[in-house]
Design a protein around this motif. Structure first.
Motif, PDB file in Angstrom:
ATOM      1  N   ASP B 284       1.049  -0.959  -0.083  1.00 36.21           N
ATOM      2  CA  ASP B 284       0.206  -0.387   0.089  1.00 36.21           C
ATOM      3  C   ASP B 284       0.689   1.126   0.222  1.00 36.21           C
ATOM      4  O   ASP B 284       1.299   2.234   1.290  1.00 36.21           O
ATOM      5  CB  ASP B 284      -0.724   0.046   1.071  1.00 36.21           C
ATOM      6  CG  ASP B 284      -2.031   1.111   0.935  1.00 36.21           C
ATOM      7  OD1 ASP B 284      -2.578   0.511   0.143  1.00 36.21           O
ATOM      8  OD2 ASP B 284      -1.933   1.659   2.201  1.00 36.21           O
ATOM      9  N   SER B 289      -3.114   5.016  -3.732  1.00 39.08           N
ATOM     10  CA  SER B 289      -4.461   5.958  -3.545  1.00 39.08           C
ATOM     11  C   SER B 289      -4.944   7.101  -4.265  1.00 39.08           C
ATOM     12  O   SER B 289      -6.044   7.090  -3.743  1.00 39.08           O
ATOM     13  CB  SER B 289      -4.320   6.041  -1.979  1.00 39.08           C
ATOM     14  OG  SER B 289      -3.116   6.966  -2.070  1.00 39.08           O
ATOM     15  N   THR B 297      -5.507  -3.036  -1.324  1.00 41.58           N
ATOM     16  CA  THR B 297      -4.382  -3.626  -1.767  1.00 41.58           C
ATOM     17  C   THR B 297      -3.864  -4.039  -0.298  1.00 41.58           C
ATOM     18  O   THR B 297      -5.023  -4.124   0.584  1.00 41.58           O
ATOM     19  CB  THR B 297      -2.785  -2.747  -1.744  1.00 41.58           C
ATOM     20  OG1 THR B 297      -3.182  -2.002  -0.449  1.00 41.58           O
ATOM     21  CG2 THR B 297      -3.181  -1.112  -3.184  1.00 41.58           C
ATOM     22  N   ARG B 299      -2.045  -4.316   2.546  1.00 42.26           N
ATOM     23  CA  ARG B 299      -0.632  -2.834   3.364  1.00 42.26           C
ATOM     24  C   ARG B 299      -0.637  -4.318   4.372  1.00 42.26           C
ATOM     25  O   ARG B 299      -0.315  -4.719   5.379  1.00 42.26           O
ATOM     26  CB  ARG B 299      -1.666  -2.193   4.703  1.00 42.26           C
ATOM     27  CG  ARG B 299      -0.450  -1.902   4.908  1.00 42.26           C
ATOM     28  CD  ARG B 299      -1.090  -0.466   5.572  1.00 42.26           C
ATOM     29  NE  ARG B 299      -1.460   0.356   5.180  1.00 42.26           N
ATOM     30  CZ  ARG B 299      -1.920   1.038   5.505  1.00 42.26           C
ATOM     31  NH1 ARG B 299      -3.031   0.252   6.948  1.00 42.26           N
ATOM     32  NH2 ARG B 299      -3.539   1.830   5.025  1.00 42.26           N
ATOM     33  N   VAL B 333      -6.751  -3.192   2.189  1.00 40.00           N
ATOM     34  CA  VAL B 333      -6.907  -1.441   2.673  1.00 40.00           C
ATOM     35  C   VAL B 333      -8.066  -1.821   0.963  1.00 40.00           C
ATOM     36  O   VAL B 333      -7.500  -2.121  -0.271  1.00 40.00           O
ATOM     37  CB  VAL B 333      -5.596  -0.617   2.228  1.00 40.00           C
ATOM     38  CG1 VAL B 333      -6.736   0.468   1.697  1.00 40.00           C
ATOM     39  CG2 VAL B 333      -5.484  -0.990   3.341  1.00 40.00           C
TER      40      VAL B 333
END
Lengths: 342, 342
Positions: B284, B289, B297, B299, B333
């Motif tokens: 991540d 983002s 993703t 992380r 995420v």
DNA sequence: GTACCCCGTTCAATCGTTTGAATCTGAGGC
DNA sequence: GCCTCAGATTCAAACGATTGAACGGGGTAC
């Protein structure tokens, strides 16, 4: 019988090699260092070289440094490894360092350690010279720099007080960006600048306003917004910019990471790039060509910047001034984020 | 009257300080190093400390290293600075090094220099320990590693032959990604793997096939495509994948840079993400983002990886084995690139 | 045969610190 | 007044490489 490098646990020294070859250690030292003034019989040289290989001799760098006051290491301090711009500078600097017989090591300051503390740590005795890239100057940092007895140089950052730096012509990059937008017919052009403390941001801003004036264009204060050199910073700045009464039709963003944030924000506002707004930025990283739409950028010779920095550091006496402005090999890379004004 | 550090040009040594304070240099050395066994009268200590400040004494690190066989520097070798994954590893490693009283320096191998040459350069005498991150193992590299008389450790890379490494549980990250896709109802899941020579790619691939099997899903060979860990690599792999007869409805991409390339390629093919295809990846980064759509993703604790590597390097005897697998603090995420199967 | 020179090699000082051991100096005990 | 002892400080030997100067021996010149 060959004794491997691992035979016995203690380190192999010059003395060991000398004994094995039946010569004085002075000879061995001169052979190792390829002393051109050394007169030696070929067979002696062979014997010494054989002993070196045989015992697996490696010079002790600390001892050598103590004697010669040189470490063979150059240091580069950057504010942040996550900025891809530095990756290219480092690559150029490492290559140049290597070809001069040094090794370049990089450390970052600004995260866990203050830049000043880092300089202090790296500065005295561990490296032969220090490059300091980007970041904002601090008086504490300046004080340490002054106290250092090794040469140092600012990279991609200027400093009125200390006249030792190598930078790119950031103003020119702004000029080229504006030029491109003007050619496409834009007149309502905004600028997302970097932080006031950042030298490159200042120079790009200056270049931007100069270029606008040259074209007889006005830039109301509301058309210039400051944002961090990060994606979030760019997004925030774009939001502010687009909330103004008269929206620009084109934006020059000072930094590529910020530009990515700008794209994201514009999409969130349902604005099309380049349909509604054209976006151009500085620095051509891999990222620039893979976001959507792919970013039009001004490419600057970052590797060259790193390489020149190393060479200047090595070639210039520590007290001389170095004020180098790289302005060649700038290219406008046209991609999908800019288009003629509809 | 105070003589500044700059008075006289030659370096201030222990002897100078000792003379100024009227004591033996041994005392000064012990004061400087805070030797706890030192018995000293308070006023003598004060005198010594004053002289140190007064003359601006800085210990000569080379001399100290020669004597103690320690440099206080730890080295980290990475394949490439432009990979943002390493930025986080470095950050964690630098912090851990600092808090142990060392300084961490980083160099990259693979560009101008071969990894092997770099190890050679950095390895002997310049650093107290060496971390080698990522990259593909080579026999030459292995040979140098074996010949090194300092401790070293592989980071984010395993090696059957040398049992000294700290890695993340990459298989788990693949599992989590597949799990997520399955929960969304996907069954036609493809995998864009990294290069075969890359250890993390192997482990993510293994995790992927395991997870698929666990869910009773089949993965025909055509659903697994190899691509470089770069945006171009991802784009290319996606093109290949989408040219197959039966297109997948979801893709687990082994690497975030590649995933960005995948997004780009899918857009070029006029496929909507997540409308037509869901995309999930590992790592991540800020980039994840800010692309469009923002990437879902897994992380992983990269900073922790860097920090643990440093601590293991320092705490473990050079000949002991270190096989550390970090599997905690993994998070999925959720962002915009994955959606329930239509 | 002596003086000289040049080639090849060795001598020895030095870089600045660390650290175990030796030394010195009072003070206290008897 | 002598011995002991601890406290405070000094001595001196490393660590391993570099480098200017000295040295020895054989050949050549005269």
């Amino acid at each position: 019988m060959t004794r491997g490098p691992r035979a016995g646990t203690k380190r192999v020294t010059l003395v060991d090699v000398a004994a094995a070859a039946g010569v004085d250690k002075a000879i061995v030292s001169r052979v190792v260092n390829r002393d051109p003034t050394l007169l030696i019989r070929p067979e002696t040289r062979t014997r010494v070289e054989a002993a070196i290989v045989d015992l697996g001799y490696r010079p002790n760098l600390s001892a050598r440094s103590l004697r010669t006051a040189k470490t063979g290491i150059l240091g580069l301090v950057i504010p942040d490894f996550s900025n891809p711009v530095y990756a290219q500078i480092i690559a150029g600097a490492e290559a140049a360092a290597l070809s001069s017989g040094n090794v370049l090591v990089t450390g970052s300051a600004g995260g866990a350690v203050s830049p000043a503390a880092y300089l202090d740590l790296l500065g005295n005795g561990r490296v032969d010279g220090l490059l300091i890239a980007g970041g904002a100057p601090s008086t504490q940092e300046q004080r340490i720099l002054d106290g250092l007895d090794i040469p140092w140089l600012l990279v991609n950052r200027r400093d009125r007080k200390s006249r030792r730096y190598v930078i790119l012509d950031d103003a020119k990059s702004a000029h080229m960006a504006v030029e491109h937008l003007v050619e496409l017919g834009h007149t309502e052009i905004a600028h997302i600048a970097g932080p006031k403390t950042t030298d490159t941001a200042q120079r790009r801003l200056t270049g931007f306003t100069e270029a606008m004036e040259e074209h007889g264009l006005r830039t109301p204060a509301s058309r210039i917004v400051v944002g961090e050199y990060t994606m979030d910073g760019g997004a925030e700045a774009a939001a502010k910019l687009m909330s103004s009464r008269r929206r620009p039709t084109a934006i020059y963003v000072a930094n590529v990471a910020a530009a990515v944030g700008v794209l994201h924000q514009l999409a969130a506002l349902d604005l099309s790039v380049p349909g509604d707004v054209s976006v151009v930025t500085t620095h051509d990283t891999e990222l620039a060509s893979h976001v959507m739409p792919a970013l039009t950028t001004v490419r600057m010779p970052l590797r060259e910047l790193g390489a020149r920095a190393v060479r200047s550091l090595l070639d210039t006496p520590p007290d001389a001034q170095v004020e180098l402005l790289l302005a060649d090999d700038f290219t406008l890379v046209r991609r999908e984020s800019t288009a003629p004004l509809a």
